[in-house]
Design an enzyme around this catalytic site. Sequence first.
Site, mmCIF file in Angstrom:
data_model
loop_
_atom_site.group_PDB
_atom_site.id
_atom_site.type_symbol
_atom_site.label_atom_id
_atom_site.label_comp_id
_atom_site.label_asym_id
_atom_site.label_seq_id
_atom_site.Cartn_x
_atom_site.Cartn_y
_atom_site.Cartn_z
ATOM 1 N N GLU A 119 44.585 36.212 -10.339
ATOM 2 C CA GLU A 119 43.335 36.441 -9.982
ATOM 3 C C GLU A 119 42.193 35.932 -10.818
ATOM 4 O O GLU A 119 42.421 35.684 -11.865
ATOM 5 C CB GLU A 119 43.177 38.145 -9.819
ATOM 6 C CG GLU A 119 44.067 38.852 -9.091
ATOM 7 C CD GLU A 119 43.749 40.355 -9.264
ATOM 8 O OE1 GLU A 119 42.946 41.007 -9.756
ATOM 9 O OE2 GLU A 119 44.839 40.901 -8.738
ATOM 10 N N LYS A 121 39.201 36.206 -13.480
ATOM 11 C CA LYS A 121 38.510 37.264 -13.980
ATOM 12 C C LYS A 121 37.078 37.268 -14.104
ATOM 13 O O LYS A 121 36.516 36.287 -14.506
ATOM 14 C CB LYS A 121 38.935 37.037 -15.769
ATOM 15 C CG LYS A 121 38.709 38.004 -16.559
ATOM 16 C CD LYS A 121 39.302 37.835 -17.749
ATOM 17 C CE LYS A 121 38.957 39.054 -18.916
ATOM 18 N NZ LYS A 121 37.858 39.516 -18.723
ATOM 19 N N ASP A 123 33.308 38.232 -14.669
ATOM 20 C CA ASP A 123 32.547 38.587 -15.906
ATOM 21 C C ASP A 123 31.395 39.389 -15.689
ATOM 22 O O ASP A 123 30.271 39.179 -15.558
ATOM 23 C CB ASP A 123 32.068 37.270 -16.624
ATOM 24 C CG ASP A 123 32.034 37.497 -18.034
ATOM 25 O OD1 ASP A 123 32.136 38.518 -18.684
ATOM 26 O OD2 ASP A 123 31.341 36.658 -18.714
ATOM 27 N N TYR A 230 41.820 46.442 -8.216
ATOM 28 C CA TYR A 230 42.935 47.682 -8.458
ATOM 29 C C TYR A 230 42.723 48.727 -7.671
ATOM 30 O O TYR A 230 41.831 49.493 -7.896
ATOM 31 C CB TYR A 230 42.839 47.628 -10.179
ATOM 32 C CG TYR A 230 43.802 48.451 -10.959
ATOM 33 C CD1 TYR A 230 45.230 48.340 -10.463
ATOM 34 C CD2 TYR A 230 43.646 49.303 -12.033
ATOM 35 C CE1 TYR A 230 46.111 49.010 -11.163
ATOM 36 C CE2 TYR A 230 44.628 49.934 -12.733
ATOM 37 C CZ TYR A 230 45.956 49.585 -12.015
ATOM 38 O OH TYR A 230 46.982 50.257 -12.809
ATOM 39 N N LYS A 316 41.783 33.026 -21.035
ATOM 40 C CA LYS A 316 40.339 32.980 -20.826
ATOM 41 C C LYS A 316 39.917 31.466 -21.081
ATOM 42 O O LYS A 316 40.220 30.660 -21.829
ATOM 43 C CB LYS A 316 39.403 33.589 -22.072
ATOM 44 C CG LYS A 316 39.652 35.178 -21.752
ATOM 45 C CD LYS A 316 38.990 36.141 -22.766
ATOM 46 C CE LYS A 316 37.495 36.430 -22.622
ATOM 47 N NZ LYS A 316 36.908 37.407 -23.461
ATOM 48 N N CYS A 412 -0.258 30.891 -38.192
ATOM 49 C CA CYS A 412 0.130 29.988 -37.122
ATOM 50 C C CYS A 412 0.153 28.687 -37.339
ATOM 51 O O CYS A 412 -0.679 27.908 -38.026
ATOM 52 C CB CYS A 412 -1.109 30.191 -35.965
ATOM 53 S SG CYS A 412 -0.759 29.225 -34.633
ATOM 54 N N CYS A 415 -3.013 26.574 -35.924
ATOM 55 C CA CYS A 415 -4.500 26.897 -35.994
ATOM 56 C C CYS A 415 -4.684 27.751 -37.357
ATOM 57 O O CYS A 415 -5.711 27.841 -37.773
ATOM 58 C CB CYS A 415 -5.012 27.803 -34.700
ATOM 59 S SG CYS A 415 -4.568 29.336 -34.846
ATOM 60 N N CYS A 430 0.327 34.767 -32.837
ATOM 61 C CA CYS A 430 -0.923 34.427 -33.224
ATOM 62 C C CYS A 430 -2.329 35.033 -32.412
ATOM 63 O O CYS A 430 -2.088 34.940 -31.090
ATOM 64 C CB CYS A 430 -1.121 32.770 -33.103
ATOM 65 S SG CYS A 430 -2.873 32.388 -33.336
ATOM 66 N N CYS A 436 -6.752 28.899 -30.240
ATOM 67 C CA CYS A 436 -5.655 28.460 -30.624
ATOM 68 C C CYS A 436 -5.135 27.090 -29.454
ATOM 69 O O CYS A 436 -4.926 27.626 -28.494
ATOM 70 C CB CYS A 436 -4.639 29.313 -31.022
ATOM 71 S SG CYS A 436 -3.161 28.749 -31.573
HETATM 72 S S1 IVH Z 1 42.541 44.530 -14.332
HETATM 73 C C1 IVH Z 1 44.572 47.765 -16.337
HETATM 74 N N1 IVH Z 1 41.632 42.300 -12.797
HETATM 75 O O1 IVH Z 1 38.271 42.328 -17.591
HETATM 76 C C2 IVH Z 1 44.019 46.632 -16.188
HETATM 77 N N2 IVH Z 1 40.322 43.204 -14.652
HETATM 78 O O2 IVH Z 1 38.817 42.151 -20.343
HETATM 79 C C3 IVH Z 1 42.563 46.792 -15.651
HETATM 80 N N3 IVH Z 1 38.190 42.184 -15.422
HETATM 81 O O3 IVH Z 1 38.112 45.691 -18.278
HETATM 82 C C4 IVH Z 1 41.950 45.213 -15.617
HETATM 83 N N4 IVH Z 1 38.562 40.779 -13.468
HETATM 84 O O4 IVH Z 1 36.562 44.673 -16.517
HETATM 85 C C5 IVH Z 1 41.221 43.128 -13.952
HETATM 86 N N5 IVH Z 1 40.792 40.492 -11.603
HETATM 87 C C6 IVH Z 1 40.690 41.347 -12.759
HETATM 88 C C7 IVH Z 1 39.548 41.429 -13.714
HETATM 89 C C8 IVH Z 1 39.456 42.282 -14.701
HETATM 90 C C9 IVH Z 1 37.793 41.099 -14.424
HETATM 91 C C10 IVH Z 1 37.607 42.779 -16.242
HETATM 92 C C11 IVH Z 1 37.750 44.340 -16.363
HETATM 93 C C12 IVH Z 1 38.627 44.629 -17.727
HETATM 94 C C13 IVH Z 1 38.332 43.418 -18.592
HETATM 95 C C14 IVH Z 1 39.213 43.114 -19.698
#
Ligand code: IVH
Length: 674
Positions: A119, A121, A123, A230, A316, A412, A415, A430, A436
């Site tokens: 999946e 990740k 942010d 999840y 990451k 400043c 000036c 300033c 200025c």
């Molecule tokens: S699973 C028990 N899946 O990353 C596992 N987390 O660094 C629960 N996050 O706290 C997390 N994308 O906020 C999962 N596809 C994804 C995610 C993900 C982002 C975040 C989540 C977690 C953090 C951990």
Amino acid sequence: MMDLFSQIEAPERAEIVALRKELEDANYRYYVLNMPTLSDREFDEKMRRLQDLEALYPDMADKNSPTQHVGSDLSAKSDKGFEQVAHRYPMLSLANSYSLDEIQDWLRKLPADAEIVCELKYDGLSISLWYENGDLVKAVTRGDGQKGDNVIDNIKTIASIPWHVDGVPAHFEMRGEVLMPWASFERLNHEREEQEEPLFANPRNAASGTLKLLDPKEVKRRELTCYLYYMLGEDLPAQTHYERLETARQWGFPVSDAVKVCHSLDEVNDYISYWDTERKNLPVATDGIVLKVNNLQQQQSLGYTAKTPRWAIAYKFPAERQLTKLRQISYQVGRTGVVTPVANLDPIQLSGTVVQRATLHNEDFIRSLHLREGDMVWVEKGGEIIPKIVSVERENNNESDAETNYTFPRVCPECGTPLVRIEGEAAWRCPNESGCAPQQIGKIVHFVSRKAMNIDGLGEETIDLFYREGLLHTIADIYSLRKEDIARLDGLGDKSADNMLAGIEASKSVPWSRVLFALGIRMVGETTAKKIARRFTSIETLQWATKEQLTAIDDVGDQIAENIISYFMDIKNLEIVNRLRDAGLQFEDTEAGNGPLSDKLEGKSIVISGTFAHHSRDEYKEMIEAHGGKNVGSVSKKTSFILAGDNMGPEKRKKAESLGVPMISEDEFIEMLS
Ligand code: IVH
């Protein structure tokens, strides 16, 4: 003998203590203040180092160590505003790595037949949605992993999250990530810049700050989004993680399309390399890939550590970074007098662009990094974020040296006026507003800008030239410019002079709300100016407004009200306003009270969705109302049409399509009213 041992051990033991403190601080800055100072990478590296040291010194084990608990987003402020809720299942973090080799090691240790779900990740910040008998009843932040804040009212502003689902188990939770799309983030920061509020460093901080607001209306305006990854609870359908996600999708939850079941190392590697590039085209920020064991029974037997599941790991993506020399710190004075330190760097290539300058924000930032000229610094460009100095590479690491050496200028740089630091603000300013040069020039540049007086032909360079030539000192001088003065200047002939004068003439019909914005009163941005102009329909009434009257306006707080009052107390400003009035500018709303512009949208309910190129959403709302229509929030059978911009929410689109509600583009809409 004993003494010798403890001496050898001492530095590392001390390092454990220091790292714990540093990581706790970093967690607080990241999760509570939304103002991180360490990059994610640095944080992860320090965490790794602490884990390694703790393994070497088991006698120093401490259940309060940051290696043993997740960072907490609970704050004193949120205690007041939100209900605190104990999680039914702890909200954990993920083990992570920047090394593909480590990811492969993790994969190799799994049972031979294990399927892996890959999946993205996302942010943002994690959220747990509780459903009881199909109703969304709570939306809880991760908090400290054991308990979090119930931010349900804010979560309900996210269009794709269902408030009710049919045909589902009586109790279950959906967990996922709340995000601010890049487009909304940029719009928000743009607004904040106009209002001179501190900018968010990235969409994650913006989303997190937004979710903790106590005003759901403002949260809605900022347009968050969400992906769920999840499902958990008792007696849930399906035996694999993937099937559960698919089920959730069918129930109507926003589940990413990027989820994939992989059966081999090669497939996982392909997924990672595909998304490493492709993620740059997504509307939201991602910082890696999450790998999860698909089979729920296998998940269970792998189990958990105190902080993370053993059945999942995150890879990451490394942010691009380079080491370079900080040649010099220079200081820039802005339109409002704020003095910003700027790093002048030996040029480097970062994500395809040459970087040679980076903001140093303010004195505190420089001190916190212990920066000084001549240092070698790491510069990073994470996602689309502007380049940032993340750390200093110093051989002897003598930080205290650098700290005592650095002092912010006290006068400043433009000036020579002594700078002032307003209590509670990080910036030095300033105070010489009217004497200025960069402040005067900045005010004129703002005055002529597109959203203000929109004077064509009078750009920044020309203003600079006119200022140096003594033709322009204040915005009022613009209306005294004479053709012969302009035409005699280098690079400007009769034709440019005519163009410019035509632009200046045309600006005399710019409406009052924009004139007010153009005056450049501190913190009075475009939207605020409109709201003020609607309440005070002429400058005469505004001039005598009391603080109470001003703060009664939506968006106008104490600070803005005080700025307006002190603007009109300054005799120099009154002179400028008088000259502008004599020149023929609009200082009252001639349309106020004249009723709608037309009845073209009479009886129509219109939903605005997405982002637009020509006008802001607020402006479209005003246009709808001015033409007799009604702007409504959600799509229903009664919706006449949707004014659809870019990145329209997928749920809204789906709903509109299923109800057969027409979608009208921005251009079609403008055409319709013209
Ligand atoms: S699973 C028990 N899946 O990353 C596992 N987390 O660094 C629960 N996050 O706290 C997390 N994308 O906020 C999962 N596809 C994804 C995610 C993900 C982002 C975040 C989540 C977690 C953090 C951990």
